[in-house]
Design a protein around this motif. Structure first.
Motif, short mmCIF file in Angstrom:
data_model
loop_
_atom_site.label_atom_id
_atom_site.label_comp_id
_atom_site.label_asym_id
_atom_site.label_seq_id
_atom_site.Cartn_x
_atom_site.Cartn_y
_atom_site.Cartn_z
N MET A 150 0.84 -1.17 0.00
CA MET A 150 0.00 0.00 0.00
C MET A 150 0.89 1.24 0.00
N ASN A 151 0.50 2.22 -0.72
CA ASN A 151 1.26 3.45 -0.85
C ASN A 151 0.64 4.50 0.07
N ASN A 152 1.39 4.84 1.13
CA ASN A 152 0.89 5.85 2.09
C ASN A 152 1.48 7.21 1.74
N LYS A 153 0.67 8.01 1.18
CA LYS A 153 1.09 9.37 0.88
C LYS A 153 0.41 10.30 1.89
N GLY A 154 1.16 11.30 2.39
CA GLY A 154 0.61 12.25 3.36
C GLY A 154 1.18 11.99 4.75
N ILE A 155 0.58 12.62 5.70
CA ILE A 155 1.07 12.50 7.08
C ILE A 155 -0.06 12.00 7.97
N THR A 156 0.35 11.35 9.02
CA THR A 156 -0.64 10.83 9.95
C THR A 156 -1.00 11.90 10.97
N LEU A 157 -2.06 11.62 11.70
CA LEU A 157 -2.50 12.57 12.73
C LEU A 157 -1.43 12.71 13.83
N ILE A 158 -0.77 11.64 14.18
CA ILE A 158 0.28 11.68 15.22
C ILE A 158 1.45 12.54 14.74
N GLU A 159 1.85 12.41 13.49
CA GLU A 159 2.94 13.23 12.95
C GLU A 159 2.56 14.72 12.97
N LEU A 160 1.31 14.98 12.64
CA LEU A 160 0.83 16.36 12.65
C LEU A 160 0.84 16.94 14.06
N LEU A 161 0.37 16.18 15.04
CA LEU A 161 0.36 16.64 16.44
C LEU A 161 1.77 16.85 16.97
N LEU A 162 2.67 15.92 16.65
CA LEU A 162 4.07 16.09 17.08
C LEU A 162 4.70 17.33 16.45
N SER A 163 4.43 17.58 15.19
CA SER A 163 4.95 18.77 14.52
C SER A 163 4.41 20.05 15.15
N LEU A 164 3.11 20.07 15.45
CA LEU A 164 2.51 21.24 16.09
C LEU A 164 3.09 21.47 17.49
N ALA A 165 3.27 20.41 18.27
CA ALA A 165 3.85 20.54 19.61
C ALA A 165 5.27 21.09 19.53
#
Length: 170
Positions: A1-16
């Protein structure tokens, strides 16, 4: 499977991580602003003390007679002067009073935020010592200086000092 984009956890870590960096930058800015404001206040207090010191030297350097007691100078001339600390209800300032025939005919204000001024004599008759103490908020600044009296006939000031002085000009 090809996962393109970011996960919710990656987004929350980036925001923090970004919030931590912004918070750190904001704290540095606030501390820098406090240090700058304190420096400006200290600079103003020091400048004020130096201006008062220069005025005192200008006034007393060529005085003919300098006394601590007004009664001793009344007999020596119709017009004499007084330097002292006064309070206008808000702050202390250096007051120069012109006194003629026992009446104050004018009063000028110099400086502000002065805590005290002490006029003292030295062991040498021709040299006077002055301490100017200024206070801005809780910070105190003190200038101590000595200067040569050019035309003095009589210097009657204690070594312990006084915060009021009377003088005659030439």
């Amino acid at each position: 499977m090809n996962n393109k984009g970011i996960t919710l956890i990656e987004l929350l870590l980036s925001l923090a991580f970004m919030m931590a960096i912004v918070g750190l930058i904001f704290n540095i800015y606030i501390m820098s602003k406090r240090v700058f404001n304190a420096s400006v206040e200290q600079s103003f207090t020091q400048k004020n003390s130096r201006l008062v010191s220069d005025f005192i030297i200008k006034e007393l350097r060529n005085a003919k007679v300098i006394e601590m007691d007004e009664n001793n100078i009344k007999n020596k001339g119709n017009r004499y002067y007084c330097l002292s600390i006064k309070n206008d209800g808000y702050n202390n300032y250096l007051a120069k009073q012109t006194i003629e025939n026992g009446e104050i005919i004018s009063e000028n204000q110099y400086g502000n935020n002065l805590e005290n001024i002490i006029f003292m004599s030295t062991e040498e008759k021709e040299i006077m010592k002055v301490i100017v103490i200024s206070k801005e908020k809780e910070k105190e600044f003190e200038i101590e200086f000595e200067f040569l009296l050019n035309n003095i006939d009589k210097l009657n000031v204690n070594i312990e000092g006084s915060n009021r002085i009377y003088y005659l000009k030439r």
